[in-house]
Write a protein that holds these residues in place. Structure first.
Motif, PDB file in Angstrom:
ATOM      1  N   VAL A 116       0.840  -1.199   0.000  1.00 41.02           N
ATOM      2  CA  VAL A 116       0.000   0.000   0.000  1.00 41.02           C
ATOM      3  C   VAL A 116       0.872   1.245   0.000  1.00 41.02           C
ATOM      4  N   MET A 117       1.910   1.244   0.840  1.00 34.50           N
ATOM      5  CA  MET A 117       2.825   2.378   0.870  1.00 34.50           C
ATOM      6  C   MET A 117       3.521   2.525  -0.490  1.00 34.50           C
ATOM      7  N   LEU A 119       2.497   1.577  -3.579  1.00 36.56           N
ATOM      8  CA  LEU A 119       1.692   2.112  -4.672  1.00 36.56           C
ATOM      9  C   LEU A 119       1.224   3.533  -4.383  1.00 36.56           C
ATOM     10  N   ALA A 120       1.107   3.882  -3.094  1.00 35.48           N
ATOM     11  CA  ALA A 120       0.778   5.265  -2.755  1.00 35.48           C
ATOM     12  C   ALA A 120       1.900   6.194  -3.219  1.00 35.48           C
ATOM     13  N   LEU A 121       3.154   5.762  -2.997  1.00 29.73           N
ATOM     14  CA  LEU A 121       4.287   6.591  -3.425  1.00 29.73           C
ATOM     15  C   LEU A 121       4.339   6.693  -4.946  1.00 29.73           C
ATOM     16  N   LEU A 122       4.082   5.565  -5.627  1.00 35.14           N
ATOM     17  CA  LEU A 122       4.064   5.596  -7.089  1.00 35.14           C
ATOM     18  C   LEU A 122       3.006   6.581  -7.589  1.00 35.14           C
ATOM     19  N   GLY A 123       1.794   6.477  -7.024  1.00 36.30           N
ATOM     20  CA  GLY A 123       0.717   7.369  -7.426  1.00 36.30           C
ATOM     21  C   GLY A 123       1.051   8.818  -7.138  1.00 36.30           C
ATOM     22  N   PHE A 124       1.665   9.047  -5.967  1.00 37.07           N
ATOM     23  CA  PHE A 124       2.037  10.401  -5.568  1.00 37.07           C
ATOM     24  C   PHE A 124       3.088  10.993  -6.516  1.00 37.07           C
ATOM     25  N   ALA A 126       3.785  10.172  -9.580  1.00 39.93           N
ATOM     26  CA  ALA A 126       3.220  10.405 -10.913  1.00 39.93           C
ATOM     27  C   ALA A 126       2.426  11.708 -10.928  1.00 39.93           C
ATOM     28  N   LEU A 127       1.603  11.884  -9.885  1.00 40.30           N
ATOM     29  CA  LEU A 127       0.781  13.090  -9.797  1.00 40.30           C
ATOM     30  C   LEU A 127       1.649  14.335  -9.658  1.00 40.30           C
ATOM     31  N   ILE A 149      14.029   8.772  -1.756  1.00 40.36           N
ATOM     32  CA  ILE A 149      12.973   9.475  -1.010  1.00 40.36           C
ATOM     33  C   ILE A 149      12.046   8.469  -0.338  1.00 40.36           C
ATOM     34  N   PHE A 221       8.277  -0.469  -6.953  1.00 39.20           N
ATOM     35  CA  PHE A 221       7.249   0.479  -7.381  1.00 39.20           C
ATOM     36  C   PHE A 221       7.784   1.882  -7.624  1.00 39.20           C
TER      37      PHE A 221
END
Lengths: 274, 292
Positions: A116-117, A119-124, A126-127, A149, A221
């Motif tokens: 979860v951490m 994919l959250a970082l990946l999503g963050f 990218a955004l 990071i 990720f």
């Protein structure tokens, strides 16, 4: 108490412990032994060879990935240790509003499922990179920097836990004595506090380093296509086929991490007796 | 404390400044690279997946509807939770007697045993999983042993059994360590007292030892359960990527599927967190009840 029953129970416990230790060590023994086998599938013993080690050292991709991984672990450990030690001081030495909230924020990264951490970082990233692109016209890419990071983010909490433990057992009168003798806060920290809690800080740093080296999911990720890192490389190679080259690499990694852990035990034990 | 010209108020504002300096970098890092990313996941989960994998920022609850509607996703949840439970249970049943044996050794032996249990886990976990691929492979040690007994060769890997072996192997110490800590605090004379009062050993175990070591069981179970439910590497490598666990679906939705579907993956992660929180809170409630 009946004499017979505990003995039978004791024997069962002993057998169980023996069987569990076999279960725990079988894979390690197999891994090391088969790094020297001449069988090219690496699943049987057909004779002694060192060729897999030779091939390993000629594999520039793997060597590059190893160096990258060490670089990531070193840099992220330094950052996480400095930041984590500062946080540990704030948590142990000060009472402030929001302290309970921070306590919770520090514990969540330890218990949260790693994926979860990750994919959250990946999503963050990218955004955030999309926004940077839209505002400044440059698009950063995922790579060593993003992995570092991310590794700092997930190791800080562990460093804080370890350093706080050594701060808890710290005798505050030593600092008061230093202040009474005219030392300013910085001198007190530099000459009294730091040397005394250094084993705790080193322990935290080694834990962070080990976690960073061993991590696969978050690295997987947050890395980019152009960056090769050891766990990701190993994952790719293992998925393709079983080859004794991986055994050779694993054996070397095993030796390295055991050395590291013994080193950390040694440092911490010396800190305790000093 | 006031030295020279420093007033109490001055000292206090100095302390405030020091505190702010100590907190700033850590707070920044944890908020920017941990808390905000989690909020981003929440935001993605109610956004629309575009045709090319780009996320369109329009509000929808369709991702959640899909998760509850399609068997693929529901069964991945059920399978992950079930296997997580099974792994936890096996670790508990194997770990409890082991912890019991360890705490009843003289101190030097104890330390050595704990060390022995931890050493295998200082190797990279990909490598440990890989070792099981070797052992369970068609021509591997287990099959050689089976064949030398005159039995037909078994396909042990890839398969669900292999996944379970790999998971238990990877998680066992996380169960054993809290159990050792709990059993260490347990007063073994209570067992003798129970025996003196006529309780059988079995009854004394169930009524006294187990409830009193419940906090260790709870801690170990949570430490084993969470990573097991979220894993994707063990099922990918030892399961041959044939059956989907939650982690495998998440990994595919985010990195591999064509096109990737981040909103759906995010919704999946959000539900995962909710389910996990509920399960853990319920579990701690239940073990607290047990202790009373």
């Amino acid at each position: 108490m009946a004499r017979q029953a505990p003995d039978a129970g004791g024997l069962l416990l002993r057998l169980h412990t023996g069987a569990t230790l076999v279960f725990l060590y079988a894979p390690i023994v197999v891994l090391v032994v088969f790094s020297f086998t001449s069988d090219s599938f690496g699943v049987r013993w057909t004779g002694f060879t060192l060729q897999w080690y030779e091939r390993l050292f000629r594999d520039e991709r793997l060597i590059g990935a190893t160096l990258n991984t060490l670089l990531v672990a070193t840099i992220s450990t330094v950052i996480a240790t400095v930041i984590g030690t500062m946080l540990a001081f704030a948590m142990e030495r000060y009472r402030f509003r929001g302290r309970t909230g921070l306590e919770a924020l520090l514990y969540v990264p330890i218990v949260i499922p790693e994926i979860v951490m990750a994919l959250a970082l990946l999503g963050f990233f990218a955004l955030a990179f999309g926004l940077i692109d839209a505002w400044f016209g440059v698009r950063p890419v995922m790579g060593l920097a993003t992995v570092i990071i991310a590794h700092v983010a997930f190791t800080i909490s562990f460093v804080v836990v370890v350093v706080r433990t050594s701060l808890k057992s710290f005798d505050l009168r030593l600092e008061e004595a230093a202040a009474d003798l005219g030392a300013d806060p910085w001198q007190t920290f530099r000459h009294i506090t730091l040397p005394l809690i250094l084993p705790g800080i080193i322990g935290g740093a080694l834990l962070g380093f080990t976690l960073s080296l061993d991590d696969f999911i978050i690295t997987f990720f947050t890395t980019g296509p152009g960056t090769s890192l050891l766990p990701v490389e190993v994952y790719g190679q293992v998925k393709r086929a079983i080859t004794p080259k991986i055994n050779a690499l694993s054996t070397l990694m095993l030796v390295a991490s055991i050395t590291l852990v013994f080193l950390s035990q040694f440092v911490q034990r010396r800190g305790r007796t000093a | 404390m006031a030295i020279g010209g420093i007033t109490a108020a001055g000292a206090r504002s100095g302390a405030r400044r020091r505190l702010a300096m100590l907190l700033a970098p850590g707070l920044f890092w944890l908020i920017a690279f941990f808390a905000i990313p989690l909020v981003v996941v929440l935001a993605y989960s109610v956004a629309v997946p575009g045709p090319t994998g780009r996320v369109e920022w329009r509000f929808t609850l369709e991702n959640y509807q899909r998760l509850f509607g399609e068997t693929l996703y529901v069964s991945a949840y059920v399978r992950s939770l079930w296997v997580g439970l099974l792994t936890t249970l096996i670790c508990l049943v194997a770990g409890y007697p082991l912890a019991l044996f360890i705490v009843r050794q003289p101190p030097a032996w104890r330390a050595a045993l704990l060390f022995l249990i931890l050493i295998p886990f200082w190797t990279n976990f990909l490598v440990r999983t890989y070792a099981w691929m070797i052992i369970l492979s068609n021509n591997g040690i287990v099959n050689t042993a089976i064949q030398s007994l005159g039995l037909p060769r078994q396909i042990l890997y890839p398969g669900e059994g292999a996944v379970l072996v790999g998971l238990v192997y990877g998680q066992l110490p996380f169960m054993v360590l809290p159990l050792v800590a709990a059993l260490d605090r347990f007063d073994f004379t209570l067992m003798e007292a129970a025996a003196d009062l006529g309780a059988s050993r079995r009854r004394a175990f169930w009524r006294i030892m187990l409830p009193l070591t419940a906090p260790g069981i709870a801690a170990g179970s949570v430490l084993v359960f969470i990573p097991t439910v979220g894993q994707f590497v063990v099922s990918d490598l030892l399961g041959g990527a044939k059956v989907d666990f939650l982690g495998n679906l998440l990994q595919r939705l985010f990195t591999r599927s064509n096109p990737p579907n981040w909103p759906l993956g995010s919704a999946m992660a959000v539900i995962f967190m909710v389910v996990l929180t509920v399960a853990i809170v319920a579990y701690f409630r239940a073990t607290a009840e047990e202790r009373r």
